[in-house]
Design a protein around this motif. Structure first.
Motif, PDB file in Angstrom:
ATOM      1  N   MET A  46      -2.216  41.205  -4.005  1.00 47.21           N
ATOM      2  CA  MET A  46      -1.777  42.605  -3.994  1.00 47.21           C
ATOM      3  C   MET A  46      -0.687  42.820  -2.945  1.00 47.21           C
ATOM      4  SD  MET A  46      -2.937  44.876  -6.104  1.00 47.21           S
ATOM      5  CE  MET A  46      -2.871  46.436  -5.242  1.00 47.21           C
ATOM      6  N   GLN A  47       0.328  43.585  -3.330  1.00 45.04           N
ATOM      7  CA  GLN A  47       1.473  43.947  -2.490  1.00 45.04           C
ATOM      8  C   GLN A  47       2.323  42.744  -2.081  1.00 45.04           C
ATOM      9  OE1 GLN A  47       0.314  46.548   0.774  1.00 45.04           O
ATOM     10  NE2 GLN A  47      -0.004  48.255  -0.627  1.00 45.04           N
ATOM     11  N   GLU A  48       2.176  41.629  -2.797  1.00 45.14           N
ATOM     12  CA  GLU A  48       3.030  40.470  -2.536  1.00 45.14           C
ATOM     13  C   GLU A  48       4.410  40.712  -3.127  1.00 45.14           C
ATOM     14  OE1 GLU A  48       3.196  35.626  -3.412  1.00 45.14           O
ATOM     15  OE2 GLU A  48       1.501  36.834  -4.120  1.00 45.14           O
ATOM     16  N   MET A  49       5.432  40.349  -2.392  1.00 45.33           N
ATOM     17  CA  MET A  49       6.795  40.433  -2.900  1.00 45.33           C
ATOM     18  C   MET A  49       7.060  39.247  -3.819  1.00 45.33           C
ATOM     19  SD  MET A  49      10.316  40.438  -0.690  1.00 45.33           S
ATOM     20  CE  MET A  49      11.849  39.902  -1.411  1.00 45.33           C
ATOM     21  N   VAL A  50       7.681  39.522  -4.970  1.00 51.58           N
ATOM     22  CA  VAL A  50       7.957  38.462  -5.946  1.00 51.58           C
ATOM     23  C   VAL A  50       9.398  38.550  -6.407  1.00 51.58           C
ATOM     24  CG1 VAL A  50       5.560  38.353  -6.752  1.00 51.58           C
ATOM     25  CG2 VAL A  50       7.173  39.907  -7.872  1.00 51.58           C
ATOM     26  N   TYR A  51       9.888  37.430  -6.986  1.00 49.65           N
ATOM     27  CA  TYR A  51      11.201  37.403  -7.631  1.00 49.65           C
ATOM     28  C   TYR A  51      10.977  37.279  -9.129  1.00 49.65           C
ATOM     29  CZ  TYR A  51      13.237  36.690  -3.016  1.00 49.65           C
ATOM     30  OH  TYR A  51      13.619  36.861  -1.705  1.00 49.65           O
ATOM     31  N   VAL A  52      11.586  38.200  -9.884  1.00 53.41           N
ATOM     32  CA  VAL A  52      11.320  38.311 -11.316  1.00 53.41           C
ATOM     33  C   VAL A  52      12.530  37.842 -12.117  1.00 53.41           C
ATOM     34  CG1 VAL A  52      10.705  39.900 -13.176  1.00 53.41           C
ATOM     35  CG2 VAL A  52       9.784  40.266 -10.875  1.00 53.41           C
ATOM     36  N   GLY A  53      12.292  36.907 -13.051  1.00 56.06           N
ATOM     37  CA  GLY A  53      13.324  36.482 -13.983  1.00 56.06           C
ATOM     38  C   GLY A  53      14.349  35.539 -13.381  1.00 56.06           C
ATOM     39  N   HIS A  54      15.301  35.144 -14.243  1.00 56.39           N
ATOM     40  CA  HIS A  54      16.337  34.200 -13.808  1.00 56.39           C
ATOM     41  C   HIS A  54      17.239  34.808 -12.729  1.00 56.39           C
ATOM     42  CE1 HIS A  54      14.885  31.813 -17.019  1.00 56.39           C
ATOM     43  NE2 HIS A  54      15.440  32.519 -17.995  1.00 56.39           N
ATOM     44  N   GLU A  55      17.398  36.150 -12.764  1.00 56.10           N
ATOM     45  CA  GLU A  55      18.283  36.801 -11.788  1.00 56.10           C
ATOM     46  C   GLU A  55      17.569  37.110 -10.472  1.00 56.10           C
ATOM     47  OE1 GLU A  55      21.491  39.474 -13.887  1.00 56.10           O
ATOM     48  OE2 GLU A  55      19.547  39.870 -14.795  1.00 56.10           O
ATOM     49  N   LYS A  56      16.275  36.741 -10.374  1.00 58.57           N
ATOM     50  CA  LYS A  56      15.489  36.924  -9.154  1.00 58.57           C
ATOM     51  C   LYS A  56      15.511  38.384  -8.678  1.00 58.57           C
ATOM     52  CE  LYS A  56      15.706  32.182  -7.471  1.00 58.57           C
ATOM     53  NZ  LYS A  56      14.315  31.928  -7.889  1.00 58.57           N
ATOM     54  N   LEU A  57      15.115  39.283  -9.578  1.00 51.99           N
ATOM     55  CA  LEU A  57      14.999  40.698  -9.218  1.00 51.99           C
ATOM     56  C   LEU A  57      13.809  40.862  -8.280  1.00 51.99           C
ATOM     57  CD1 LEU A  57      15.482  42.315 -12.763  1.00 51.99           C
ATOM     58  CD2 LEU A  57      17.233  41.559 -11.135  1.00 51.99           C
ATOM     59  N   ILE A  58      13.977  41.730  -7.279  1.00 51.63           N
ATOM     60  CA  ILE A  58      12.911  41.928  -6.284  1.00 51.63           C
ATOM     61  C   ILE A  58      11.833  42.832  -6.864  1.00 51.63           C
ATOM     62  CG2 ILE A  58      12.367  42.883  -4.017  1.00 51.63           C
ATOM     63  CD1 ILE A  58      15.178  42.108  -3.136  1.00 51.63           C
ATOM     64  N   GLY A  59      10.573  42.410  -6.724  1.00 52.05           N
ATOM     65  CA  GLY A  59       9.450  43.204  -7.191  1.00 52.05           C
ATOM     66  C   GLY A  59       8.273  43.106  -6.253  1.00 52.05           C
ATOM     67  N   GLU A  60       7.221  43.882  -6.563  1.00 55.25           N
ATOM     68  CA  GLU A  60       6.020  43.905  -5.723  1.00 55.25           C
ATOM     69  C   GLU A  60       4.796  43.947  -6.631  1.00 55.25           C
ATOM     70  OE1 GLU A  60       4.089  46.583  -2.100  1.00 55.25           O
ATOM     71  OE2 GLU A  60       5.457  47.506  -3.524  1.00 55.25           O
ATOM     72  N   VAL A  61       3.798  43.175  -6.294  1.00 59.76           N
ATOM     73  CA  VAL A  61       2.549  43.163  -7.061  1.00 59.76           C
ATOM     74  C   VAL A  61       1.775  44.444  -6.752  1.00 59.76           C
ATOM     75  CG1 VAL A  61       0.345  41.995  -7.413  1.00 59.76           C
ATOM     76  CG2 VAL A  61       2.436  40.649  -7.063  1.00 59.76           C
ATOM     77  N   ILE A  62       1.479  45.237  -7.800  1.00 62.47           N
ATOM     78  CA  ILE A  62       0.744  46.492  -7.586  1.00 62.47           C
ATOM     79  C   ILE A  62      -0.600  46.496  -8.325  1.00 62.47           C
ATOM     80  CG2 ILE A  62       2.786  47.887  -7.120  1.00 62.47           C
ATOM     81  CD1 ILE A  62       2.625  48.893 -10.016  1.00 62.47           C
ATOM     82  N   GLY A  63      -0.899  45.419  -9.046  1.00 56.53           N
ATOM     83  CA  GLY A  63      -2.178  45.345  -9.735  1.00 56.53           C
ATOM     84  C   GLY A  63      -2.546  43.911 -10.065  1.00 56.53           C
ATOM     85  N   VAL A  64      -3.793  43.554  -9.856  1.00 52.79           N
ATOM     86  CA  VAL A  64      -4.267  42.205 -10.167  1.00 52.79           C
ATOM     87  C   VAL A  64      -5.577  42.327 -10.939  1.00 52.79           C
ATOM     88  CG1 VAL A  64      -5.024  39.998  -9.235  1.00 52.79           C
ATOM     89  CG2 VAL A  64      -3.200  41.242  -8.075  1.00 52.79           C
ATOM     90  N   THR A  65      -5.631  41.739 -12.138  1.00 55.77           N
ATOM     91  CA  THR A  65      -6.869  41.694 -12.919  1.00 55.77           C
ATOM     92  C   THR A  65      -7.158  40.241 -13.288  1.00 55.77           C
ATOM     93  OG1 THR A  65      -5.833  41.888 -15.112  1.00 55.77           O
ATOM     94  CG2 THR A  65      -6.251  43.944 -13.914  1.00 55.77           C
TER      95      THR A  65
END
Length: 589
Positions: free
Chosen positions: A26-45
């Motif tokens: 939770m709340q981990e910063m991630v890089y999304v896709g080939h362009e490495k868009l900045i994101g944040e984990v807001i839910g884990v199931t």
């Protein structure tokens, strides 16, 4: 540590669903896709991970890789923050423009602070000194107004074993080494901090001094304390942004953090142009030298709007830890709440009132509770004062954002559409506004302004309250039938409204008014009120006093009496005495 990886299996606007790994946090910063868009984990199931992306997700495809960083969304803290303009996730907009042009591309990974600029560092400690988190071990002049104090990062405690020595270094150069129980730690001028985690302090202090803004209705009627929180609610065109501009320009905070959260681009352009031209009245240096701007306009990605509030308050806390007093303007928290609502809707969460998420109140409280006057870890004192604008649709103060904001702020400057349309600025309605800080600041006013300040303020509020009641009668049967004493009350209230509460931001004497002049203005208005009562007891009608023109003199004194020479108010007092004696003499004859 092995990097956590997954793949996209669902995209809904800024909300991306990820499969392929159960290692995301939770709340981990991630890089999304080939362009490495900045994101944040807001839910884990057990089935998937939900990520909110802080950039435009157009063009993302299923099965693109999502990489974890193992750390929460952090910002970089160090010299170079002041005078800069960042977006909601601390990307430096001027530097990006210089490298990539006027339009920011997606996935731009650019250092928040200039890594090439060399800063002149002076060390405040020597080899062998013990250090703990928050200790100031070096300094560098960040701007002509602010000395940046380089602090030991959180989690490092031990003894200094090496210092680079006074000289010029970049923010990433190692300038010190500390021996800790986990081995030797290297220190640079910058450190990272998670934006959604409050920075630690030693002790929260009781509130005891106001944030002086130079705006009479704020300072004298409804003061905001240093370390307090205030809200400015108002409909479109009532002057929320202009009020925040005035506070940012003139308040006695050391540092200003201004967040344009979801505001129109042309408004942010105006802010940037104004702040770059303004001169700090105390130092004759550019005001931008003690200001940091966060620009997150309405056409920027909605998720970054949510992050911009936390980015701003983390920067404010960082400078507070150095011993500075920081004022943060958030314009506007309603746009931030709309971002929460949009993301909540995409997550298919159960909506609460007006579609806002059920956790709106807790998020607002988490933001406003980061205000405070504190003793820092290094023993210095600092404060963060939060001022949030609220934009209720149609000026309806009963909507959820305004109502929840009132729960967590103790100063409420209610803007009034009718006052704004009548060109009465600041358009703060004195009947709907309040400040719960006044009792705690009473001693400060008595010691630093006058022992009579609180008494005069209460008398003026009583006159305004009485005027409100009388106006209901006047609307029904007219003012002519009122007794002379009530006509006098209406006349004094008119002087208070036009001469004291109304203020001209474009007049050099009236844009900022020091506390001693504010007190003198209240004193002379109430002096006229006393003299009018004496004349009324002798049978003199109010019209005779009004026809002398003394009311206009009092209304205009905000322009005619310079801030640095208050002898003009004494001359007005002498004129009141002269007119009173003349009227008494005429009536005795």
């Amino acid at each position: 540590m092995e990097q956590t990886k997954g793949y996209i299996y669902g995209i809904n606007g800024p909300v991306v669903k990820v499969k392929g790994s159960d290692k995301f946090r939770m709340q981990e910063m991630v890089y999304v896709g080939h362009e490495k868009l900045i994101g944040e984990v807001i839910g884990v199931t057990s089935e998937n991970v939900i990520v909110q992306v802080y950039e435009d997700t157009c063009g993302l495809k299923l099965d693109e890789e999502v990489c974890g960083t193992g750390a929460p969304l952090c910002i970089t803290l160090g010299p170079g923050i002041l005078s800069n303009i960042f977006d909601g996730i601390q990307r430096p907009l001027p530097d990006i423009k210089n490298h990539f042009g006027s339009f920011i591309g997606r996935g731009v990974d650019f250092p928040a602070l200039d890594t090439e600029k060399r800063w002149k560092v002076t060390f405040k400690m020597k080899v062998g000194d013990p250090v703990k988190p928050g200790d100031i071990f070096a300094e560098t002049p960040e701007t002509p107004l602010i000395t940046h104090k380089i602090m030991v990062p959180n989690g490092i405690e031990g003894k200094i074993v090496w210092l680079a020595g006074d000289g010029e270094y970049t923010v990433n150069d190692v300038i010190a080494r500390v021996e800790t129980n986990r081995g030797e730690q290297e220190l640079t001028m910058c450190q990272k901090w998670p934006i959604k985690q409050e920075r630690p302090y030693l002790e929260r202090q009781p509130i005891s001094r106001p944030l002086v803004t130079g705006q009479r209705i704020m300072d004298s009627m409804f003061p905001l304390a240093k370390g307090g929180a205030a809200s400015i609610p108002g409909g479109f065109g009532t002057g929320k942004t202009m009020n925040q501009h005035q506070i940012a320009k003139w308040c006695d905070a050391d540092i200003i953090v201004y967040i344009g959260c979801g505001e129109r681009g042309n408004e942010m352009t105006q802010v940037l142009e104004e702040f770059s031209e303004l001169i700090d009245p105390k130092s004759n240096e550019p005001l931008l030298a003690r200001t940091v701007l966060i620009a997150n306009t309405s056409n920027m990605p909605v998720a970054a709007r949510e992050a911009s509030i936390y980015t701003g308050v983390t920067l404010a806390e960082y400078y507070r830890d150095m011993g500075y007093h920081v004022a943060l303007m958030a314009d506007s928290t309603s746009r931030w709440a709309e971002a929460l609502r949009e993301i909540s809707g995409r997550l298919e969460e159960m909506p609460a009132e007006e579609g806002f998420p059920a956790y709106l109140a807790s998020r607002l409280s988490a933001f406003y509770e980061r205000a405070g006057y504190v003793t820092n870890l290094n023993g210095s004192e600092g404060s963060v004062t939060l001022i949030g604008a609220v934009s209720p649709q149609g000026g309806d103060f009963s909507e959820p954002v305004t109502q929840n904001t009132k729960r967590f702020t103790r100063c409420f400057w209610a803007l009034d559409k009718s006052l704004a349309y009548a060109r009465h600025y600041p358009a703060i309605n004195w009947l709907n506004s309040y400040s719960a800080y006044f009792d705690e600041l009473e001693d400060w006013y008595k010691e630093n302004v006058s022992p009579d300040f609180v008494k005069y303020r209460n008398e003026i509020m009583a006159i305004l309250s009485e005027e409100s009641s009388l106006m209901e009668i006047v609307k029904l049967i007219g003012a002519d039938v009122l007794p002379e004493s009530q006509k006098a009350t209406l006349e004094i209230a008119k002087i208070i409204r036009q001469g004291f509460l109304q203020q001209n931001a474009f007049h050099k004497e009236d844009t900022y008014v020091p506390m001693d002049k504010q007190y003198k203005m209240m004193e002379i208005i109430l002096y006229l009120n006393t003299k009018m009562k004496e004349l009324l007891e002798m049978g003199v009608p109010v019209s005779v006093i009004v026809n002398t023109g003394i009311s206009e003199e009092l209304v205009k004194m905000k322009y005619t009496v310079p801030n640095n020479d208050l002898s003009g108010i004494d001359r007005i007092k002498a004129r009141i005495d002269e007119l009173t004696d003349k009227i008494i003499s005429d009536y005795r004859e």
